[in-house]
Scaffold this active site. Sequence first.
Site, PDB file in Angstrom:
ATOM      1  N   SER A  61       0.858  -1.175   0.000  1.00 33.50           N
ATOM      2  CA  SER A  61       0.000   0.000   0.000  1.00 33.50           C
ATOM      3  C   SER A  61       0.891   1.221   0.000  1.00 33.50           C
ATOM      4  O   SER A  61       2.106   1.106   0.136  1.00 33.50           O
ATOM      5  CB  SER A  61      -0.907   0.002   1.238  1.00 33.50           C
ATOM      6  OG  SER A  61      -1.796   1.102   1.218  1.00 33.50           O
ATOM      7  N   ARG A  71      -0.315  -3.873  -6.885  1.00 30.74           N
ATOM      8  CA  ARG A  71      -1.516  -4.517  -6.341  1.00 30.74           C
ATOM      9  C   ARG A  71      -2.741  -3.798  -6.870  1.00 30.74           C
ATOM     10  O   ARG A  71      -2.733  -2.569  -7.023  1.00 30.74           O
ATOM     11  CB  ARG A  71      -1.504  -4.455  -4.804  1.00 30.74           C
ATOM     12  CG  ARG A  71      -2.642  -5.219  -4.110  1.00 30.74           C
ATOM     13  CD  ARG A  71      -2.481  -6.712  -4.275  1.00 30.74           C
ATOM     14  NE  ARG A  71      -3.394  -7.478  -3.432  1.00 30.74           N
ATOM     15  CZ  ARG A  71      -4.580  -7.948  -3.840  1.00 30.74           C
ATOM     16  NH1 ARG A  71      -5.020  -7.676  -5.049  1.00 30.74           N
ATOM     17  NH2 ARG A  71      -5.318  -8.678  -3.019  1.00 30.74           N
ATOM     18  N   THR A  74      -7.206   1.177   4.809  1.00 25.70           N
ATOM     19  CA  THR A  74      -6.750   0.371   5.943  1.00 25.70           C
ATOM     20  C   THR A  74      -7.634   0.598   7.161  1.00 25.70           C
ATOM     21  O   THR A  74      -8.002  -0.360   7.861  1.00 25.70           O
ATOM     22  CB  THR A  74      -5.287   0.701   6.282  1.00 25.70           C
ATOM     23  OG1 THR A  74      -4.466   0.454   5.129  1.00 25.70           O
ATOM     24  CG2 THR A  74      -4.786  -0.151   7.433  1.00 25.70           C
ATOM     25  N   CYS A 115      -0.419  -6.225 -17.270  1.00 26.61           N
ATOM     26  CA  CYS A 115       0.267  -6.976 -16.220  1.00 26.61           C
ATOM     27  C   CYS A 115       1.519  -6.228 -15.792  1.00 26.61           C
ATOM     28  O   CYS A 115       2.356  -5.881 -16.626  1.00 26.61           O
ATOM     29  CB  CYS A 115       0.640  -8.367 -16.709  1.00 26.61           C
ATOM     30  SG  CYS A 115       1.656  -9.290 -15.514  1.00 26.61           S
ATOM     31  N   CYS A 126       4.511 -13.726 -11.237  1.00 30.70           N
ATOM     32  CA  CYS A 126       3.275 -13.112 -10.760  1.00 30.70           C
ATOM     33  C   CYS A 126       3.439 -12.515  -9.363  1.00 30.70           C
ATOM     34  O   CYS A 126       3.876 -13.188  -8.430  1.00 30.70           O
ATOM     35  CB  CYS A 126       2.160 -14.158 -10.743  1.00 30.70           C
ATOM     36  SG  CYS A 126       0.578 -13.560 -10.118  1.00 30.70           S
ATOM     37  N   CYS A 150      -1.226  -9.427  -8.062  1.00 29.75           N
ATOM     38  CA  CYS A 150      -1.955  -8.156  -8.055  1.00 29.75           C
ATOM     39  C   CYS A 150      -3.413  -8.327  -8.457  1.00 29.75           C
ATOM     40  O   CYS A 150      -4.236  -7.479  -8.146  1.00 29.75           O
ATOM     41  CB  CYS A 150      -1.265  -7.134  -8.951  1.00 29.75           C
ATOM     42  SG  CYS A 150      -1.474  -7.429 -10.720  1.00 29.75           S
ATOM     43  N   CYS A 172      -4.957  -9.048 -14.024  1.00 33.46           N
ATOM     44  CA  CYS A 172      -5.322  -9.820 -15.214  1.00 33.46           C
ATOM     45  C   CYS A 172      -6.733 -10.373 -15.098  1.00 33.46           C
ATOM     46  O   CYS A 172      -7.514 -10.347 -16.060  1.00 33.46           O
ATOM     47  CB  CYS A 172      -4.316 -10.944 -15.447  1.00 33.46           C
ATOM     48  SG  CYS A 172      -4.130 -12.089 -14.048  1.00 33.46           S
TER      49      CYS A 172
END
Length: 625
Positions: free
Chosen positions: A121, A370, A406, A569, A594, A597, A600
């Site tokens: 984050s 992310r 959060t 991606c 990968c 995140c 895709c």
Amino acid sequence: MFPASRYSSKAHRCIRALKTVQVDHTSPQLYTTLHRRRCSSASPTPRITTHYTVHPRDKDPRWEGVEMERFADEADVVIVGGGPAGLSAAIRLKQLANEQEKELRVCLVEKASQMGAHTLSGACLEPSALHELFPDWKERGAPLDTPVTEDVFNILTEKHRIPVPMLPGLPMRNHGNYIVRLGNFVRWLGEQAEELGVELYPGYAASEVLFHEDGSVKGVATNDVGIAKDGSPKDIFERGMELHAKVTLFGEGCHGHLAKQLYKRLNLRENCQPQTYAIGLKEVWTIDEKKWRPGRVEHSVGWPLNRNTYGGSFLYHLNEGEPLVALGFVVGLDYSNPYLSPFREFQRWKHHPYVARTLEGGNRIAYGARALNEGGFQSVPELTFPGGLLIGCSPGFMNVPKIKGTHTAMKSGMLAAEAIFPRVVAAAEGGESETAGLHVPEYAEALKASWVWKELRAVRNIRPSFHNYFGLYGGMVYTGIFYWMLRGKEPWTLKHCGRDADQLKPAKDCTPIEYPKPDGKLSFDLLSSVALSGTNHEGDQPAHLTLMDDSVPVDRNLAIYDGPEQRFCPAGVYEYVPVESGDGMRLQINAQNCVHCKTCDIKDPSQNINWVVPEGGGGPAYNGM
């Protein structure tokens, strides 16, 4: 067996049926090259997907005679996901149990190898929920070391900036907040949970929702290990295990794999608008100490995005003993041009004169990405169902104009804990329930009566207001008039424009975007960036990026949209490469790259990609992202 030694030995009894599988440490860059050399196929549509969710094992002769029984264990509450929401729920449950001297077994499973390793984050943390959970958080050593001291907001043109005053009451004002590295904060929450008696199981990925005969949720199963890349069982094959509970809390984060199963089976999204998303890309740099201003928060919108592409940037100066800055770029996934690359937009943004002056002479030390929810109030699904609840960013409680989720995720977990605790205790003491899995609608009622719902409702129209002819600028005018003056009390609710996957235009209708080459000083290539994420997966396992139909990428995505997955991606997972015969192209999936995140799964225009969990412990290894 357990990747994080500080978690207590009493937790081990819940995982005794699983084995550790050695990890292949091939780097992402080397893997891309080796995989390209190894893959070959003479067929027009070579098989790409070998995962059992697409090709069932009961129809595969290689699985005949393989023992498929799973070990099962029982808890009072099972929590899926070790992020802020899941850990806050676990902590609050044990606080209540300890206060009332009740025995309560709470098990939390997390797919990352250790708490916080998959957490990414910005982050600028609003501490309201933390104050409620731990009023003495400062004495407990919570890693909130950087209070915000300066708040800057700019509209960027290609060469210049237009400062925008941060007036009191605007949602992005950060007075009283803290700049944090959220992975470190999550790790600290894990330590607090462990001290209270929560059983934490990092490194084990929940892959399946289990149901009672009456349709209520029974619990979850962790994924099987020891399956070869071609989908066959290895000698070390081991079934996952089942975790049963009276109530299961799903806090997987944005676009959770199990939440998708629940949405589909239980029709939880029937009465809400489609969720809309963005992708956030982040780097951490050490910079020249003369340019370091601890506590300074900078946000911008505008260049390099056009007015009709939602997005913006952040640059936060940390105060952790060395001159560190966290910087990132967010792009709304409702963009329409298939040639757009969020990663390359991020790299280009760093060359703006206002940004470059901070970074020049510095050193990039971390990278990650992310997806994040942006649907807000309009896109919240049904939160409760027999046997389970949705918490945190899984259903999506992010306050988009604040760029913060959060505090709302934590509060949702705490409210869930307070709602289910008396019901679980009553059930343990012989109370009756209409279903085998407890249904706790009191959670949704409590959430809608809380400050979380009030906050989301107040900003509900800001994100969809950007869907106008003037785009960014029209949305900013709307925010200035209706939010700043009316605080979200306007009597209408705007709608989102639909699923992000449906927003791409055919490539023939769009202009290709020419991106400058990375200079290796401010901007970088994709694979060297992924290497900084610490991403790693067991190499000999089926790709967890599964395709419902292996022919769709070439026949539709490449033919109509020029293969957008190779651009959206942020980790170089998808590549279109020539077939070995030289006649045409094929999709190559570099699953080891990968970073989890989920972009895709969200943005694929054919909705043919289904992200499922790989073997537990795989993925990025973020260190305080």
